[in-house]
Motif scaffolding. Structure first.
Motif, PDB file in Angstrom:
ATOM      1  N   GLY A   1     -47.622 -54.316 -55.270  1.00 30.22           N
ATOM      2  CA  GLY A   1     -48.768 -54.131 -54.461  1.00 30.22           C
ATOM      3  C   GLY A   1     -49.410 -53.779 -56.066  1.00 30.22           C
ATOM      4  O   GLY A   1     -48.632 -53.104 -56.619  1.00 30.22           O
ATOM      5  N   LEU A   2     -51.032 -53.554 -55.533  1.00 29.07           N
ATOM      6  CA  LEU A   2     -51.936 -53.350 -56.433  1.00 29.07           C
ATOM      7  C   LEU A   2     -51.846 -51.895 -57.028  1.00 29.07           C
ATOM      8  O   LEU A   2     -52.294 -51.498 -55.576  1.00 29.07           O
ATOM      9  CB  LEU A   2     -53.141 -54.205 -56.206  1.00 29.07           C
ATOM     10  N   LEU A   3     -51.884 -51.543 -57.892  1.00 24.66           N
ATOM     11  CA  LEU A   3     -52.472 -49.458 -58.279  1.00 24.66           C
ATOM     12  C   LEU A   3     -53.734 -49.906 -58.666  1.00 24.66           C
ATOM     13  O   LEU A   3     -54.182 -50.798 -59.171  1.00 24.66           O
ATOM     14  CB  LEU A   3     -51.526 -49.332 -59.034  1.00 24.66           C
ATOM     15  N   PRO A   4     -54.262 -48.120 -58.118  1.00 26.67           N
ATOM     16  CA  PRO A   4     -55.635 -48.030 -59.119  1.00 26.67           C
ATOM     17  C   PRO A   4     -55.699 -49.013 -60.660  1.00 26.67           C
ATOM     18  O   PRO A   4     -54.907 -47.928 -61.086  1.00 26.67           O
ATOM     19  CB  PRO A   4     -55.774 -47.408 -59.039  1.00 26.67           C
ATOM     20  N   GLY A   5     -56.757 -49.510 -60.742  1.00 31.53           N
ATOM     21  CA  GLY A   5     -56.955 -50.004 -62.421  1.00 31.53           C
ATOM     22  C   GLY A   5     -56.267 -51.197 -62.540  1.00 31.53           C
ATOM     23  O   GLY A   5     -57.104 -51.960 -63.818  1.00 31.53           O
ATOM     24  N   ASP A   6     -55.750 -51.498 -61.867  1.00 33.64           N
ATOM     25  CA  ASP A   6     -55.160 -53.638 -62.313  1.00 33.64           C
ATOM     26  C   ASP A   6     -56.131 -54.060 -61.987  1.00 33.64           C
ATOM     27  O   ASP A   6     -57.071 -53.523 -60.920  1.00 33.64           O
ATOM     28  CB  ASP A   6     -54.066 -53.797 -60.615  1.00 33.64           C
ATOM     29  N   ARG A   7     -56.103 -55.199 -62.044  1.00 33.98           N
ATOM     30  CA  ARG A   7     -57.076 -56.773 -61.886  1.00 33.98           C
ATOM     31  C   ARG A   7     -56.437 -57.606 -61.392  1.00 33.98           C
ATOM     32  O   ARG A   7     -54.942 -57.799 -61.613  1.00 33.98           O
ATOM     33  CB  ARG A   7     -57.625 -57.000 -63.169  1.00 33.98           C
ATOM     34  N   TRP A   8     -57.448 -58.084 -60.344  1.00 35.99           N
ATOM     35  CA  TRP A   8     -56.878 -59.182 -59.520  1.00 35.99           C
ATOM     36  C   TRP A   8     -58.254 -60.238 -59.386  1.00 35.99           C
ATOM     37  O   TRP A   8     -59.138 -60.250 -59.615  1.00 35.99           O
ATOM     38  CB  TRP A   8     -56.214 -59.238 -57.884  1.00 35.99           C
ATOM     39  N   CYS A   9     -57.744 -61.469 -59.339  1.00 34.77           N
ATOM     40  CA  CYS A   9     -59.199 -62.696 -58.501  1.00 34.77           C
ATOM     41  C   CYS A   9     -59.155 -62.666 -57.346  1.00 34.77           C
ATOM     42  O   CYS A   9     -58.019 -62.465 -56.364  1.00 34.77           O
ATOM     43  CB  CYS A   9     -58.401 -63.470 -59.817  1.00 34.77           C
ATOM     44  N   LEU A  10     -60.705 -62.775 -57.074  1.00 30.11           N
ATOM     45  CA  LEU A  10     -61.126 -62.191 -55.512  1.00 30.11           C
ATOM     46  C   LEU A  10     -62.059 -63.687 -55.523  1.00 30.11           C
ATOM     47  O   LEU A  10     -63.296 -63.537 -56.110  1.00 30.11           O
ATOM     48  CB  LEU A  10     -61.660 -60.927 -55.639  1.00 30.11           C
ATOM     49  N   CYS A  11     -61.838 -64.763 -54.578  1.00 34.17           N
ATOM     50  CA  CYS A  11     -62.863 -65.381 -54.801  1.00 34.17           C
ATOM     51  C   CYS A  11     -64.163 -64.906 -53.767  1.00 34.17           C
ATOM     52  O   CYS A  11     -64.104 -63.233 -53.242  1.00 34.17           O
ATOM     53  CB  CYS A  11     -62.409 -66.230 -52.938  1.00 34.17           C
ATOM     54  N   ALA A  12     -65.092 -64.980 -53.786  1.00 37.74           N
ATOM     55  CA  ALA A  12     -66.822 -64.678 -53.320  1.00 37.74           C
ATOM     56  C   ALA A  12     -67.093 -64.419 -52.831  1.00 37.74           C
ATOM     57  O   ALA A  12     -67.394 -63.174 -52.017  1.00 37.74           O
ATOM     58  CB  ALA A  12     -67.811 -65.266 -54.433  1.00 37.74           C
ATOM     59  N   GLN A  13     -66.222 -65.410 -51.055  1.00 40.61           N
ATOM     60  CA  GLN A  13     -66.496 -64.631 -49.461  1.00 40.61           C
ATOM     61  C   GLN A  13     -65.996 -63.355 -49.542  1.00 40.61           C
ATOM     62  O   GLN A  13     -66.121 -62.944 -48.622  1.00 40.61           O
ATOM     63  CB  GLN A  13     -65.826 -66.493 -48.869  1.00 40.61           C
ATOM     64  N   ARG A  14     -64.342 -63.349 -49.826  1.00 42.77           N
ATOM     65  CA  ARG A  14     -63.414 -62.425 -49.967  1.00 42.77           C
ATOM     66  C   ARG A  14     -64.621 -60.497 -50.518  1.00 42.77           C
ATOM     67  O   ARG A  14     -64.064 -60.137 -49.375  1.00 42.77           O
ATOM     68  CB  ARG A  14     -62.130 -61.835 -49.864  1.00 42.77           C
ATOM     69  N   TRP A  15     -64.991 -61.075 -51.331  1.00 42.54           N
ATOM     70  CA  TRP A  15     -65.796 -60.082 -52.561  1.00 42.54           C
ATOM     71  C   TRP A  15     -66.878 -59.621 -51.208  1.00 42.54           C
ATOM     72  O   TRP A  15     -66.928 -58.341 -50.775  1.00 42.54           O
ATOM     73  CB  TRP A  15     -66.789 -60.558 -53.913  1.00 42.54           C
ATOM     74  N   THR A  16     -67.553 -60.587 -50.736  1.00 37.41           N
ATOM     75  CA  THR A  16     -69.006 -60.439 -49.683  1.00 37.41           C
ATOM     76  C   THR A  16     -68.684 -59.560 -48.455  1.00 37.41           C
ATOM     77  O   THR A  16     -69.130 -58.501 -47.953  1.00 37.41           O
ATOM     78  CB  THR A  16     -69.968 -61.521 -49.803  1.00 37.41           C
ATOM     79  N   GLN A  17     -67.063 -59.989 -47.623  1.00 35.14           N
ATOM     80  CA  GLN A  17     -66.965 -59.598 -46.888  1.00 35.14           C
ATOM     81  C   GLN A  17     -66.268 -58.187 -47.378  1.00 35.14           C
ATOM     82  O   GLN A  17     -66.553 -57.175 -46.772  1.00 35.14           O
ATOM     83  CB  GLN A  17     -65.211 -59.734 -46.420  1.00 35.14           C
ATOM     84  N   ALA A  18     -65.743 -57.746 -48.393  1.00 34.85           N
ATOM     85  CA  ALA A  18     -65.147 -56.562 -48.076  1.00 34.85           C
ATOM     86  C   ALA A  18     -66.684 -55.658 -49.021  1.00 34.85           C
ATOM     87  O   ALA A  18     -66.748 -54.322 -48.563  1.00 34.85           O
ATOM     88  CB  ALA A  18     -64.879 -56.083 -50.235  1.00 34.85           C
TER      89      ALA A  18
END
Length: 86
Positions: free
Chosen positions: A14-31
Protein backbone atom coordinates in the motif's frame (compact mmCIF):
# COMPACT_ATOMS: atom_id res chain seq x y z
CA UNK A 1 -8.30 0.99 -7.38
CA UNK A 2 -7.37 2.04 -3.87
CA UNK A 3 -3.58 2.15 -3.76
CA UNK A 4 -3.41 3.06 -0.07
CA UNK A 5 -4.83 -0.29 1.04
CA UNK A 6 -2.22 -3.03 1.51
CA UNK A 7 -2.79 -6.13 -0.64
CA UNK A 8 -0.61 -8.80 0.99
CA UNK A 9 -1.74 -11.48 -1.46
CA UNK A 10 0.08 -9.47 -4.18
CA UNK A 11 2.96 -8.48 -1.87
CA UNK A 12 1.78 -4.86 -2.18
CA UNK A 13 2.23 -2.90 1.06
CA UNK A 14 0.00 0.00 0.00
CA UNK A 15 1.14 3.54 -0.69
CA UNK A 16 1.98 5.84 2.17
CA UNK A 17 2.15 9.64 2.29
CA UNK A 18 5.31 10.70 0.46
CA UNK A 19 5.42 7.63 -1.79
CA UNK A 20 5.70 8.25 -5.53
CA UNK A 21 3.89 6.41 -8.29
CA UNK A 22 3.04 6.85 -11.93
CA UNK A 23 -0.46 8.04 -12.74
CA UNK A 24 -1.90 8.41 -16.23
CA UNK A 25 -3.17 11.85 -17.24
CA UNK A 26 -6.78 10.72 -17.46
CA UNK A 27 -6.76 9.45 -13.86
CA UNK A 28 -5.04 12.62 -12.68
CA UNK A 29 -7.75 14.79 -14.24
CA UNK A 30 -10.37 12.49 -12.74
CA UNK A 31 -8.77 12.96 -9.32
CA UNK A 32 -8.63 16.72 -9.94
CA UNK A 33 -12.37 16.78 -10.67
CA UNK A 34 -12.92 14.88 -7.43
CA UNK A 35 -10.83 17.35 -5.46
CA UNK A 36 -8.04 14.86 -4.81
CA UNK A 37 -5.39 15.47 -7.48
CA UNK A 38 -1.95 14.39 -6.26
CA UNK A 39 1.15 16.53 -6.57
CA UNK A 40 3.09 16.18 -9.82
CA UNK A 41 6.73 16.37 -10.86
CA UNK A 42 6.63 18.60 -13.94
CA UNK A 43 10.12 17.56 -14.98
CA UNK A 44 8.92 13.93 -15.10
CA UNK A 45 5.60 14.67 -16.79
CA UNK A 46 5.28 13.92 -20.50
CA UNK A 47 4.17 16.87 -22.61
CA UNK A 48 1.28 14.81 -24.02
CA UNK A 49 -0.28 15.32 -20.59
CA UNK A 50 -1.20 18.79 -21.85
CA UNK A 51 -3.80 17.10 -24.06
CA UNK A 52 -5.69 16.25 -20.84
CA UNK A 53 -4.70 18.91 -18.31
CA UNK A 54 -4.00 22.62 -18.47
CA UNK A 55 -0.41 23.66 -17.73
CA UNK A 56 -1.59 26.15 -15.10
CA UNK A 57 -3.34 23.34 -13.20
CA UNK A 58 -0.26 21.12 -13.41
CA UNK A 59 1.89 23.99 -12.16
CA UNK A 60 -0.49 24.56 -9.27
CA UNK A 61 0.09 20.93 -8.22
CA UNK A 62 3.83 20.82 -8.97
CA UNK A 63 6.38 19.97 -6.33
CA UNK A 64 9.29 20.95 -8.59
CA UNK A 65 7.94 24.16 -10.15
CA UNK A 66 10.97 26.36 -9.48
CA UNK A 67 13.40 23.82 -10.89
CA UNK A 68 11.16 23.17 -13.93
CA UNK A 69 10.87 26.91 -14.60
CA UNK A 70 14.67 27.29 -14.41
CA UNK A 71 15.13 24.47 -16.92
CA UNK A 72 12.59 26.00 -19.31
CA UNK A 73 14.38 29.36 -19.06
CA UNK A 74 17.73 27.67 -19.79
CA UNK A 75 16.27 25.86 -22.81
CA UNK A 76 14.75 29.11 -24.08
CA UNK A 77 18.17 30.76 -23.83
CA UNK A 78 19.78 27.89 -25.77
CA UNK A 79 17.07 28.13 -28.44
CA UNK A 80 17.59 31.88 -28.76
CA UNK A 81 21.34 31.53 -29.16
CA UNK A 82 20.86 28.76 -31.72
CA UNK A 83 18.38 30.80 -33.77
CA UNK A 84 20.73 33.80 -33.70
CA UNK A 85 23.56 31.65 -35.02
CA UNK A 86 21.61 30.65 -38.15
Amino acid sequence: NDLSTPMPMYLFPGLLPGDRWCLCAQRWTQALAGGAAPKVYLRRTHMKTLEFADLALLKAHAVDLEQADREVDALDEIRTRFEQSL
